[in-house]
Design a protein around this motif. Structure first.
Motif, PDB file in Angstrom:
ATOM      1  N   ALA A  78      -9.380 -46.200  30.072  1.00  0.00           N
ATOM      2  CA  ALA A  78      -8.176 -45.502  29.623  1.00  0.00           C
ATOM      3  C   ALA A  78      -6.999 -46.457  29.685  1.00  0.00           C
ATOM      4  O   ALA A  78      -6.889 -47.266  30.612  1.00  0.00           O
ATOM      5  CB  ALA A  78      -7.903 -44.269  30.486  1.00  0.00           C
ATOM      6  N   ALA A  79      -6.132 -46.396  28.696  1.00  0.00           N
ATOM      7  CA  ALA A  79      -4.955 -47.264  28.654  1.00  0.00           C
ATOM      8  C   ALA A  79      -3.835 -46.563  27.908  1.00  0.00           C
ATOM      9  O   ALA A  79      -4.064 -45.657  27.105  1.00  0.00           O
ATOM     10  CB  ALA A  79      -5.292 -48.596  27.982  1.00  0.00           C
ATOM     11  N   VAL A  80      -2.607 -46.991  28.194  1.00  0.00           N
ATOM     12  CA  VAL A  80      -1.429 -46.450  27.514  1.00  0.00           C
ATOM     13  C   VAL A  80      -0.596 -47.603  26.981  1.00  0.00           C
ATOM     14  O   VAL A  80      -0.642 -48.728  27.498  1.00  0.00           O
ATOM     15  CB  VAL A  80      -0.568 -45.575  28.450  1.00  0.00           C
ATOM     16  CG1 VAL A  80      -1.333 -44.348  28.890  1.00  0.00           C
ATOM     17  CG2 VAL A  80      -0.107 -46.374  29.662  1.00  0.00           C
ATOM     18  N   VAL A  81       0.175 -47.301  25.945  1.00  0.00           N
ATOM     19  CA  VAL A  81       1.074 -48.284  25.358  1.00  0.00           C
ATOM     20  C   VAL A  81       2.391 -48.270  26.133  1.00  0.00           C
ATOM     21  O   VAL A  81       2.995 -47.218  26.331  1.00  0.00           O
ATOM     22  CB  VAL A  81       1.339 -47.960  23.875  1.00  0.00           C
ATOM     23  CG1 VAL A  81       2.359 -48.917  23.284  1.00  0.00           C
ATOM     24  CG2 VAL A  81       0.040 -47.991  23.084  1.00  0.00           C
ATOM     25  N   VAL A  82       2.830 -49.432  26.580  1.00  0.00           N
ATOM     26  CA  VAL A  82       4.132 -49.548  27.226  1.00  0.00           C
ATOM     27  C   VAL A  82       5.172 -49.783  26.124  1.00  0.00           C
ATOM     28  O   VAL A  82       5.048 -50.734  25.362  1.00  0.00           O
ATOM     29  CB  VAL A  82       4.155 -50.708  28.245  1.00  0.00           C
ATOM     30  CG1 VAL A  82       5.512 -50.789  28.930  1.00  0.00           C
ATOM     31  CG2 VAL A  82       3.047 -50.526  29.279  1.00  0.00           C
ATOM     32  N   PRO A  83       6.185 -48.932  26.005  1.00  0.00           N
ATOM     33  CA  PRO A  83       7.169 -49.082  24.933  1.00  0.00           C
ATOM     34  C   PRO A  83       7.847 -50.450  24.934  1.00  0.00           C
ATOM     35  O   PRO A  83       8.095 -51.033  25.995  1.00  0.00           O
ATOM     36  CB  PRO A  83       8.185 -47.967  25.225  1.00  0.00           C
ATOM     37  CG  PRO A  83       7.411 -46.948  26.007  1.00  0.00           C
ATOM     38  CD  PRO A  83       6.452 -47.744  26.838  1.00  0.00           C
ATOM     39  N   VAL A  84       8.124 -50.952  23.743  1.00  0.00           N
ATOM     40  CA  VAL A  84       8.762 -52.267  23.608  1.00  0.00           C
ATOM     41  C   VAL A  84      10.080 -52.331  24.369  1.00  0.00           C
ATOM     42  O   VAL A  84      10.425 -53.364  24.955  1.00  0.00           O
ATOM     43  CB  VAL A  84       8.972 -52.597  22.112  1.00  0.00           C
ATOM     44  CG1 VAL A  84       9.772 -53.892  21.953  1.00  0.00           C
ATOM     45  CG2 VAL A  84       7.643 -52.703  21.393  1.00  0.00           C
ATOM     46  N   GLY A  85      10.796 -51.219  24.385  1.00  0.00           N
ATOM     47  CA  GLY A  85      12.115 -51.203  25.023  1.00  0.00           C
ATOM     48  C   GLY A  85      12.107 -51.494  26.504  1.00  0.00           C
ATOM     49  O   GLY A  85      13.123 -51.926  27.060  1.00  0.00           O
ATOM     50  N   ILE A  86      10.985 -51.271  27.185  1.00  0.00           N
ATOM     51  CA  ILE A  86      10.916 -51.554  28.620  1.00  0.00           C
ATOM     52  C   ILE A  86      10.005 -52.742  28.900  1.00  0.00           C
ATOM     53  O   ILE A  86       9.550 -52.934  30.032  1.00  0.00           O
ATOM     54  CB  ILE A  86      10.455 -50.321  29.424  1.00  0.00           C
ATOM     55  CG1 ILE A  86       9.045 -49.878  29.001  1.00  0.00           C
ATOM     56  CG2 ILE A  86      11.442 -49.186  29.260  1.00  0.00           C
ATOM     57  CD1 ILE A  86       8.476 -48.768  29.867  1.00  0.00           C
ATOM     58  N   CYS A  87       9.723 -53.538  27.856  1.00  0.00           N
ATOM     59  CA  CYS A  87       8.881 -54.729  28.003  1.00  0.00           C
ATOM     60  C   CYS A  87       9.669 -55.999  27.706  1.00  0.00           C
ATOM     61  O   CYS A  87       9.084 -56.984  27.252  1.00  0.00           O
ATOM     62  CB  CYS A  87       7.659 -54.640  27.092  1.00  0.00           C
ATOM     63  SG  CYS A  87       6.259 -53.834  27.884  1.00  0.00           S
ATOM     64  N   ARG A  88      10.970 -55.980  27.944  1.00  0.00           N
ATOM     65  CA  ARG A  88      11.768 -57.182  27.759  1.00  0.00           C
ATOM     66  C   ARG A  88      11.540 -58.142  28.924  1.00  0.00           C
ATOM     67  O   ARG A  88      11.161 -57.727  30.016  1.00  0.00           O
ATOM     68  CB  ARG A  88      13.257 -56.837  27.658  1.00  0.00           C
ATOM     69  CG  ARG A  88      13.592 -55.773  26.620  1.00  0.00           C
ATOM     70  CD  ARG A  88      13.202 -56.194  25.239  1.00  0.00           C
ATOM     71  NE  ARG A  88      13.589 -55.208  24.232  1.00  0.00           N
ATOM     72  CZ  ARG A  88      13.163 -55.217  22.981  1.00  0.00           C
ATOM     73  NH1 ARG A  88      12.312 -56.146  22.581  1.00  0.00           N
ATOM     74  NH2 ARG A  88      13.565 -54.289  22.133  1.00  0.00           N
ATOM     75  N   PRO A  89      11.751 -59.439  28.731  1.00  0.00           N
ATOM     76  CA  PRO A  89      11.613 -60.385  29.848  1.00  0.00           C
ATOM     77  C   PRO A  89      12.464 -59.966  31.047  1.00  0.00           C
ATOM     78  O   PRO A  89      13.643 -59.632  30.901  1.00  0.00           O
ATOM     79  CB  PRO A  89      12.099 -61.697  29.240  1.00  0.00           C
ATOM     80  CG  PRO A  89      11.778 -61.575  27.782  1.00  0.00           C
ATOM     81  CD  PRO A  89      12.027 -60.134  27.453  1.00  0.00           C
TER      82      PRO A  89
END
Length: 277
Positions: A110-121
């Motif tokens: 099972a996996a989920v997508v982490v939104p781009v907005g909270i995946c910044r450096p």
């Protein structure tokens, strides 16, 4: 760090009730992934958006929050990090390009997508499997997202991190687990030294996985029967799977049916297992 200091750190961690050190798996990783910083950092080559699968180097406990920091990202690709858990031992996993949907087609992953907005450096992310089998992620600002899964909280799990899309580098910060009166935390990951028996076992499992991958790439799957078990390559294939393939011995067939749930040849979901068919 000297061996004496490493042993001292391990003793202190044990006395404080800490979790075992956690790092990325050193042997099982996507073909574009490189490890650094003692197994605490993974980086995907930017030539592609996929082939960035990684796993935890040890089992993870239920409600144990795995902590990550996004170190680098690039523009030009769509999407970002995917995180989740799997019941399948990493050494026994045939690595596809993507976690979603390649691995999550199986009820054992099972996996989920982490939104781009909270995946910044610089962003920090926690994810964990709850006692009810739901998968939760939490961002640096405290926002939490939870999704139901098909995972069984009573079975062993390993963390699964897909360094996908815009996300190109991730650092393992450790983990933590809330207990009744205190929070247990994992110590900083160290370069693991393992005994000869453990190393030989891992080597054997990796060799079996490579042989299985070679078999899948070079075998005509139209024939439903095989003379040799396609999992262990040592016993006679005397058991038939529900898809029609007679391709495993009885011990391997039971393990494939209970652990993987799909045929090792055609990848069809298994509804039954017939030993000595």
């Amino acid at each position: 760090m000297t061996e004496k200091k490493k042993e001292k750190v391990k003793c202190v961690c044990h006395m404080l009730g800490s979790l075992r050190a956690i790092s990325f798996h050193s042997d099982v990783k996507g073909r574009l992934i490189t490890l650094s910083d003692g197994g605490r950092q993974v980086t995907r080559d930017v030539s592609s958006f996929c082939h960035g699968l990684t796993f935890s180097g040890r089992q993870v406990k239920i409600e144990e929050k795995v902590r990550l920091r996004v170190k680098d990202s690039v523009r030009g690709w769509h999407g970002s990090l995917r995180v989740g858990f799997t019941h399948v031992l990493p050494e026994q996993t045939t690595l596809p390009p993507l976690a979603i949907p390649d691995l999550t087609q199986s009820p054992l992953c099972a996996a989920v997508v982490v939104p781009v907005g909270i995946c910044r450096p610089g962003s920090e992310i926690q994810f964990w499997l709850k006692k009810n089998g739901c998968l939760s992620i939490r961002s640096s600002d405290g926002r939490t997202h939870t999704e139901p899964t098909t995972l069984n909280p009573k079975w062993p799990i390993w963390a699964m991190i897909d360094v996908y899309g815009q996300t190109t580098s991730v650092v393992m910060l450790g983990s933590k687990k809330r207990c009744c009166i205190f929070t247990r935390r994992s110590c900083p990951a160290l370069t693991h030294t393992e005994d000869k028996e453990t190393l030989e076992r891992k080597k054997s499992m990796l060799e079996q996985r490579n042989l299985r991958n070679h078999y899948l790439d070079n075998t005509d799957h139209e024939s439903p029967d095989c003379e040799e078990c396609v999992v262990c390559y040592s016993n006679v294939a005397n058991s038939r799977l529900s898809c029609g393939h007679k391709c495993v011995c009885t011990p391997c067939g039971m393990r494939v049916y209970m652990t993987f749930g799909t045929c090792p040849l055609c990848r069809q979901p298994l509804s039954s297992f017939h030993p000595y068919d």
